[in-house]
Design an enzyme around this catalytic site. Structure first.
Site, PDB file in Angstrom:
ATOM      1  N   LYS A   1     -85.504 -46.857  32.073  1.00 18.99           N
ATOM      2  CA  LYS A   1     -86.189 -47.482  30.948  1.00 18.99           C
ATOM      3  C   LYS A   1     -87.684 -47.647  31.175  1.00 18.99           C
ATOM      4  O   LYS A   1     -88.430 -47.832  30.215  1.00 18.99           O
ATOM      5  CB  LYS A   1     -85.530 -48.817  30.568  1.00 18.99           C
ATOM      6  CG  LYS A   1     -85.423 -49.838  31.668  1.00 18.99           C
ATOM      7  CD  LYS A   1     -84.738 -51.108  31.145  1.00 18.99           C
ATOM      8  CE  LYS A   1     -83.770 -51.693  32.148  1.00 18.99           C
ATOM      9  NZ  LYS A   1     -84.350 -52.034  33.445  1.00 18.99           N
TER      10      LYS A   1
ATOM     11  N   LYS B   1     -90.451 -45.062  43.505  1.00 19.79           N
ATOM     12  CA  LYS B   1     -91.262 -45.945  42.657  1.00 19.79           C
ATOM     13  C   LYS B   1     -92.667 -46.159  43.202  1.00 19.79           C
ATOM     14  O   LYS B   1     -93.549 -46.613  42.476  1.00 19.79           O
ATOM     15  CB  LYS B   1     -90.546 -47.283  42.439  1.00 19.79           C
ATOM     16  CG  LYS B   1     -89.312 -47.141  41.572  1.00 19.79           C
ATOM     17  CD  LYS B   1     -88.899 -48.438  40.921  1.00 19.79           C
ATOM     18  CE  LYS B   1     -87.894 -48.148  39.794  1.00 19.79           C
ATOM     19  NZ  LYS B   1     -87.483 -49.358  39.081  1.00 19.79           N
TER      20      LYS B   1
ATOM     21  N   LYS C   1     -83.042 -39.251  36.988  1.00 22.85           N
ATOM     22  CA  LYS C   1     -82.174 -40.126  36.213  1.00 22.85           C
ATOM     23  C   LYS C   1     -82.946 -40.739  35.056  1.00 22.85           C
ATOM     24  O   LYS C   1     -84.154 -40.933  35.147  1.00 22.85           O
ATOM     25  CB  LYS C   1     -81.567 -41.214  37.101  1.00 22.85           C
ATOM     26  CG  LYS C   1     -82.466 -42.411  37.352  1.00 22.85           C
ATOM     27  CD  LYS C   1     -81.653 -43.593  37.872  1.00 22.85           C
ATOM     28  CE  LYS C   1     -82.513 -44.865  37.884  1.00 22.85           C
ATOM     29  NZ  LYS C   1     -82.680 -45.456  36.536  1.00 22.85           N
TER      30      LYS C   1
HETATM   31  P1  ATP Z   1     -86.248 -49.332  35.748  1.00 29.07           P
HETATM   32  O1  ATP Z   1     -86.889 -48.051  35.322  1.00 29.07           O
HETATM   33  O2  ATP Z   1     -87.041 -50.537  35.383  1.00 29.07           O
HETATM   34  O3  ATP Z   1     -85.787 -49.338  37.183  1.00 29.07           O
HETATM   35  P2  ATP Z   1     -83.542 -48.774  34.954  1.00 29.07           P
HETATM   36  O4  ATP Z   1     -83.269 -48.084  33.672  1.00 29.07           O
HETATM   37  O5  ATP Z   1     -83.403 -48.016  36.231  1.00 29.07           O
HETATM   38  O6  ATP Z   1     -84.957 -49.459  34.813  1.00 29.07           O
HETATM   39  P3  ATP Z   1     -82.342 -51.136  36.140  1.00 29.07           P
HETATM   40  O7  ATP Z   1     -82.579 -52.494  35.539  1.00 29.07           O
HETATM   41  O8  ATP Z   1     -83.113 -50.760  37.350  1.00 29.07           O
HETATM   42  O9  ATP Z   1     -82.588 -50.063  34.968  1.00 29.07           O
HETATM   43  O10 ATP Z   1     -80.798 -50.968  36.442  1.00 29.07           O
HETATM   44  C1  ATP Z   1     -79.782 -51.636  35.703  1.00 29.07           C
HETATM   45  C2  ATP Z   1     -78.445 -50.970  35.951  1.00 29.07           C
HETATM   46  O11 ATP Z   1     -78.399 -49.702  35.278  1.00 29.07           O
HETATM   47  C3  ATP Z   1     -78.168 -50.646  37.426  1.00 29.07           C
HETATM   48  O12 ATP Z   1     -76.807 -50.913  37.689  1.00 29.07           O
HETATM   49  C4  ATP Z   1     -78.445 -49.177  37.542  1.00 29.07           C
HETATM   50  O13 ATP Z   1     -77.716 -48.554  38.584  1.00 29.07           O
HETATM   51  C5  ATP Z   1     -77.988 -48.684  36.185  1.00 29.07           C
HETATM   52  N1  ATP Z   1     -78.675 -47.450  35.794  1.00 29.07           N
HETATM   53  C6  ATP Z   1     -80.014 -47.293  35.626  1.00 29.07           C
HETATM   54  N2  ATP Z   1     -80.301 -46.042  35.229  1.00 29.07           N
HETATM   55  C7  ATP Z   1     -79.117 -45.387  35.143  1.00 29.07           C
HETATM   56  C8  ATP Z   1     -78.755 -44.053  34.784  1.00 29.07           C
HETATM   57  N3  ATP Z   1     -79.694 -43.170  34.434  1.00 29.07           N
HETATM   58  N4  ATP Z   1     -77.447 -43.703  34.796  1.00 29.07           N
HETATM   59  C9  ATP Z   1     -76.498 -44.599  35.156  1.00 29.07           C
HETATM   60  N5  ATP Z   1     -76.775 -45.874  35.506  1.00 29.07           N
HETATM   61  C10 ATP Z   1     -78.065 -46.277  35.505  1.00 29.07           C
HETATM   62 MG    MG Z   2     -83.886 -48.951  38.070  1.00 26.44          MG
END
Ligand code: ATP
Ligand code: MG
Length: 331
Positions: free
Chosen positions: A198, A112, A195
């Protein structure tokens, strides 16, 4: 009952499929067998650049989506992190227990901080895993349902909890990570080496609240691999494997069953059917989220109740920690 805690950041106007398959699906299921604390972790959402009005709206939309997905406030404690100041109180103490070296090894910071460089990134982005440790340890958590990308942060949480307990006496439950067998790492549709996230460029990310037409288009444009057979092969066909994984997790059909189903057919058929499976899943979630957002007063009432319950547990942990670490009790 075992205690469960997990959080999700309101870093976008919608969750994405990976959030659901990697984490939120387990959140809903675990309510049956555990006492759950689920948190919209807004304090974590300001570690990267943010817009205040958007953050406020995203926190509300996040809470609405969690309810729409099946988090039940009658059984679980649903709250917003900034409503429970104990998260910050514990976080500071843990910052003084965690080591700079161990925080420096966190790969999420390395990922990040790439855009701004380490020097230009916020200190909060660096200390993020310690705040996350505080989130978890405050509730004497047994299990933390998260996606695979959070494995390393959970290891840090366990190390910090163990170090604290050894130094100051048994204070924290040392939590274990709960990662699902399927869907723990949903990949970006445009960049299947990364991965799905969002907060990354949205072209390869399927948001739950996207118009199904938009999702169908993203799925149609997903990067696939050379060859034409619809078979799972993570090393040589990461794109197709990802699509099959999502299909399987949402439809409940095993990967071998799907390979059979698509035998003799091409990637286009897989994408078309996956778009239908996704639409079927997201449509009721979108509708219910909208309904909940139409009545924000009710949503805010749920969150206020959750924060009150969370504070009871969190305040007891902070009082214990402050006592053990030698802070003078206020007179
Ligand atoms: P950001 O980009 O803001 O980090 P994010 O999509 O990674 O957003 P988080 O809020 O960081 O979402 O994570 C929320 C939950 O979703 C965590 O438990 C994380 O491990 C899970 N998660 C995030 N992305 C994935 C993915 N691509 N596949 C499976 N689990 C995920
Ligand atoms: Mg995340």
């Amino acid at each position: 009952l075992p205690r469960v805690f997990s959080g999700i950041q309101p870093t976008a106007g919608s969750f994405q499929l990976g959030n659901y398959l990697g984490a939120l699906r387990q959140w809903v299921a675990l309510q049956e067998t555990a006492e759950a604390f689920y948190c919209v972790v807004d304090l974590h959402a300001i570690t990267m650049d943010w817009d205040p009005e958007e953050l406020r709206q995203n926190s509300l939309t996040s809470a609405a989506q969690l309810l729409a997905l099946g988090v039940d406030p009658a059984r679980s404690t649903l709250f917003v992190q900034s409503h429970v100041p104990e998260h910050l109180q514990l976080s500071w103490v843990l910052e003084c227990v965690a080591r700079f070296g161990e925080a420096s090894r966190m790969t999420q910071f390395k990922d990040k901080s790439q855009r701004e460089g380490a020097d230009g990134s916020s200190v909060g982005l660096f200390t993020y895993p310690v705040l996350m440790a505080a989130d978890i340890l405050l509730y004497q958590t047994d299990q933390v349902p998260v996606g695979d990308d959070q494995r390393q942060h959970l290891e840090l949480t366990r190390d910090v909890a163990t170090r604290f307990n050894n130094r100051f006496g048994p204070t924290f439950t040392v939590p274990s990570v709960f990662i699902p067998e399927a869907g723990a790492r949903v990949m970006d549709l445009q960049t299947p080496e990364k991965k799905m996230s969002k907060s990354l460029p949205p072209a390869g990310c399927v948001f739950l609240l996207d118009d199904p037409k938009v999702s169908a288009k993203k799925i149609r444009s997903a990067v696939t691999d050379t060859g034409r057979e619809v078979v799972a092969d993570a090393a040589n066909k990461p794109g197709v494997t990802n699509l099959l994984t999502i299909h399987s997790a949402l439809s409940g059909r095993s990967i071998p069953e799907l390979e059979q189903h698509f035998a003799g057919r091409g990637y286009g058929d897989l994408k078309k059917e996956l778009a239908e499976v996704v639409t079927e899943f997201v449509s009721p979630v979108r509708a219910r989220t909208q309904e909940l957002l139409d009545d924000p007063a009710e949503l805010e009432r749920v969150l206020a109740g959750g924060a009150e319950r969370a504070r009871e547990v969190a305040a007891a942990t902070v009082a214990d920690v402050y006592e053990r670490t030698g802070f003078l009790a206020p007179g």
